[in-house]
Design a protein around this motif. Structure first.
Motif, short mmCIF file in Angstrom:
data_model
loop_
_atom_site.label_atom_id
_atom_site.label_comp_id
_atom_site.label_asym_id
_atom_site.label_seq_id
_atom_site.Cartn_x
_atom_site.Cartn_y
_atom_site.Cartn_z
N ALA A 19 0.82 -1.20 0.00
CA ALA A 19 0.00 0.00 0.00
C ALA A 19 0.87 1.26 0.00
CB ALA A 19 -0.93 -0.01 1.21
N ARG A 20 2.00 1.20 0.70
CA ARG A 20 2.93 2.33 0.70
C ARG A 20 3.46 2.58 -0.72
NH1 ARG A 20 3.64 6.80 3.06
NH2 ARG A 20 3.37 7.31 0.86
N THR A 21 3.73 1.53 -1.47
CA THR A 21 4.19 1.68 -2.85
C THR A 21 3.09 2.26 -3.73
OG1 THR A 21 5.70 -0.21 -2.61
CG2 THR A 21 5.13 0.45 -4.85
N ILE A 22 1.86 1.80 -3.54
CA ILE A 22 0.73 2.35 -4.31
C ILE A 22 0.60 3.85 -4.04
CG2 ILE A 22 -1.77 2.26 -4.64
CD1 ILE A 22 -1.58 -0.75 -3.86
N ALA A 23 0.76 4.23 -2.76
CA ALA A 23 0.69 5.65 -2.40
C ALA A 23 1.85 6.43 -3.01
CB ALA A 23 0.69 5.78 -0.88
N ASP A 24 3.04 5.83 -3.05
CA ASP A 24 4.19 6.52 -3.64
C ASP A 24 3.98 6.76 -5.13
OD1 ASP A 24 5.62 6.74 -1.29
OD2 ASP A 24 6.63 4.81 -1.55
N LEU A 25 3.42 5.79 -5.83
CA LEU A 25 3.13 5.98 -7.25
C LEU A 25 2.10 7.08 -7.47
CD1 LEU A 25 3.12 2.36 -8.73
CD2 LEU A 25 4.51 4.27 -9.54
N ALA A 26 1.21 7.23 -6.50
CA ALA A 26 0.19 8.28 -6.59
C ALA A 26 0.68 9.61 -6.04
CB ALA A 26 -1.07 7.84 -5.84
N GLY A 27 1.88 9.63 -5.46
CA GLY A 27 2.41 10.86 -4.89
C GLY A 27 1.76 11.25 -3.59
N SER A 28 1.20 10.28 -2.86
CA SER A 28 0.47 10.56 -1.63
C SER A 28 1.36 10.32 -0.41
CB SER A 28 -0.77 9.68 -1.53
OG SER A 28 -1.39 9.80 -0.27
N PRO A 29 1.45 11.28 0.53
CA PRO A 29 2.28 11.06 1.73
C PRO A 29 1.68 10.05 2.70
CG PRO A 29 1.14 13.18 1.85
CD PRO A 29 0.86 12.63 0.49
N ALA A 30 0.35 9.91 2.73
CA ALA A 30 -0.30 8.97 3.64
C ALA A 30 -0.97 7.85 2.84
CB ALA A 30 -1.34 9.69 4.50
N ILE A 31 -1.25 6.75 3.53
CA ILE A 31 -1.89 5.60 2.89
C ILE A 31 -3.39 5.69 3.11
CG2 ILE A 31 -2.04 3.08 2.85
CD1 ILE A 31 0.83 3.00 3.90
#
Length: 499
Positions: free
Chosen positions: A471-483
């Protein structure tokens, strides 16, 4: 005094311990003895050395020759000691000056003509020598091996073609050329995801796997593109750092498999399903790296996963967690790095057509269950992502529009990986439990969703952590600091719940 002392290097796992080559000539009946725990290849060097010295027009002393390879308790193998032994005999008999022998680390196999042949592990030897504190020794190697060793920046490597050339260098008559040119070969073009029609869900999963260095299992009927997708995976991975490239190349060099054209290209290893456990993790009486170590900083692709022997697959469990493999034998132990990314593919059943939209599956439910149970629960629990790759319909295959290119996918992967390196200094898949608490913050909604999934699917603590990292990787691809809860929901789709 009829004694000469030279220096070489052995190979012991990833280490290259120093070997002192002592050559002593004494009066008595002519003989040639090598001591110091030599293997058969080293014992056979007596005949190669004698012929090479005579072919080079030197005199082979008719005296009692004793060669000691110290330390005595370190096994010596390979033809790497031919050159230092020959030089030691010439120096001890007065045909070569001893003055500068201690300034070099020497290795090379001799042909009967006096020509030099490459040795295994030259890069590993140069890498180890360069890391040794306060060393000022240069290296003399056969030309092909010197090309490998020159990749270690700051090392001084001399390339030689023959015994005569080395003797001329040590005598001060004609210096050997210093090998300083690094390989700058244009990398061979990699297969591109643009060639893959459809399979958007699989491409998304592979993008996530590349961004966070997650392991992935693809399941689907034959001919759906599982192998095609896997063999294009390295085209979307970030570039190797120089340190990663050196570590990977040093391991390949131990097996004599380092190709010049693939410098700084991530390795993709795809062993056949008949491979043994030793072939996969390494071993032998003299421990050699296996496929998981040869895939260090690269990809290990296991096609037809259930066709591998179950005992062979179970040996992957520890390296997937630890990132290294320790091989213990009665007389010696060796540890090899194994930070590989696992990709695997399998059919959904023995006939392959379970769940196909058109083809009828011929397997009974019991046969399907037995086939899937070839993969143990603990192994599947260590694989971050599990996806289905369905068969494409004719209208999807006939599309003329090309898919998204590897370059476009890779750009997003690199950006996500850079966010991870800036935040925590490592890919998400390598996070430990304490690091997960720090770097994987959840919103209240996403926390409730994950807790509900844990209870419903009876997930293990390992699965919980792997879902968070994904989920952290999915958030990183989306540029999101939080999950967010959307990131958790997508991550949950990639887990396998029937075990």
């Amino acid at each position: 005094m009829s004694l000469a002392v030279l220096y070489s290097r052995a190979l012991s796992g990833m280490e290259a311990p120093e070997v002192v080559v002592e050559v002593h000539l004494a009066n008595g009946l002519p003989s040639f003895t090598i001591v110091g725990l030599p293997e058969t290849e080293v014992k056979e060097s007596k005949d190669r050395v004698r012929a090479a010295i005579q072919t080079a027009q030197f005199e082979f002393p008719a005296r009692r020759i004793t060669v000691n390879l110290a330390p005595a308790d370190l096994p010596k193998e390979g033809g790497r000691y031919d050159l230092p032994i020959a030089l030691g005999i010439l120096a001890a008999s007065g045909q070569l000056p001893k003055k500068h022998l201690a300034d070099y680390v020497i290795a090379g196999e001799l042909a009967l003509t006096g020509a030099l042949r490459p040795v295994r592990g030259a890069l590993a030897m140069a890498y180890q020598l360069h890391q040794a504190p306060h060393t000022t020794q240069a290296t003399i190697l056969p030309r092909e091996s010197a090309c490998e060793a020159s990749l270690v920046e700051g090392s001084v490597v001399y390339a030689a073609d023959s015994l005569l050339a080395v003797c001329a260098h040590l005598s001060g008559k004609q210096a050997l050329p210093q090998q300083t040119t690094l390989w700058h070969n244009a990398p061979a073009p990699l297969p591109d995801y643009q060639e893959v029609k459809g399979q958007l869900h699989a491409k998304r999963a592979l993008e996530l796997a590349a961004a966070g260095q997650h392991s992935l299992l693809m399941s689907g009927p034959p001919g759906t593109g599982k192998s095609m997708l896997a063999h294009r995976f390295i085209s979307i991975l970030p570039d190797m750092t120089t340190q990663e490239a050196l570590e990977s190349a040093a391991i390949l060099s131990l097996n004599g498999q380092f190709p010049a054209a693939s410098w700084k290209q991530r390795p993709l290893r795809a062993p056949h399903h008949t491979s043994s456990a030793v072939a996969l993790v390494g071993g032998g009486s003299v421990p050699r790296p296996g496929e998981i170590s040869l895939a260090h900083h690269g990809v290990l692709f296991l096609d037809e996963l259930p066709e591998f022997d179950r005992k062979v697959l179970e040996v992957l469990r520890e390296p997937l967690e630890s990132g290294n493999i320790t091989i213990s034998r009665a007389a010696r132990q060796a540890t090899f790095p194994a930070q590989f990314q696992l990709l695997a593919a399998m059919n959904p059943c023995p006939c392959g057509y379970y769940g196909h939209y058109q083809q009828r599956c011929r397997c009974t439910p019991d046969q399907v269950a037995r086939y899937k149970n070839k993969l143990s629960g603990p192994l599947l629990d260590r694989i971050d992502m599990n996806i289905d790759v369905p068969a494409l319909k004719p209208e999807e295959l006939s599309q003329r529009q090309a898919g998204e290119s590897s370059a476009a996918i890779r750009e997003r992967v690199v950006q996500a990986r850079e966010r991870q390196m800036q935040r925590q200094g490592k890919p998400n898949a390598a996070l430990g439990p304490l690091e997960i608490e720090i770097h994987c913050p959840l919103t209240e909604k996403s926390s409730h969703l994950l807790q509900a999934a844990m209870q419903k699917f009876a997930l293990s603590a390992r699965s919980y952590h792997r879902i968070l990292k994904l989920a952290r990787t999915i958030a990183d691809l989306a540029g999101s600091p939080a999950i967010s809860d959307a990131h958790i929901a997508e991550a949950l789709q990639y887990r396998r719940y029937e075990h």
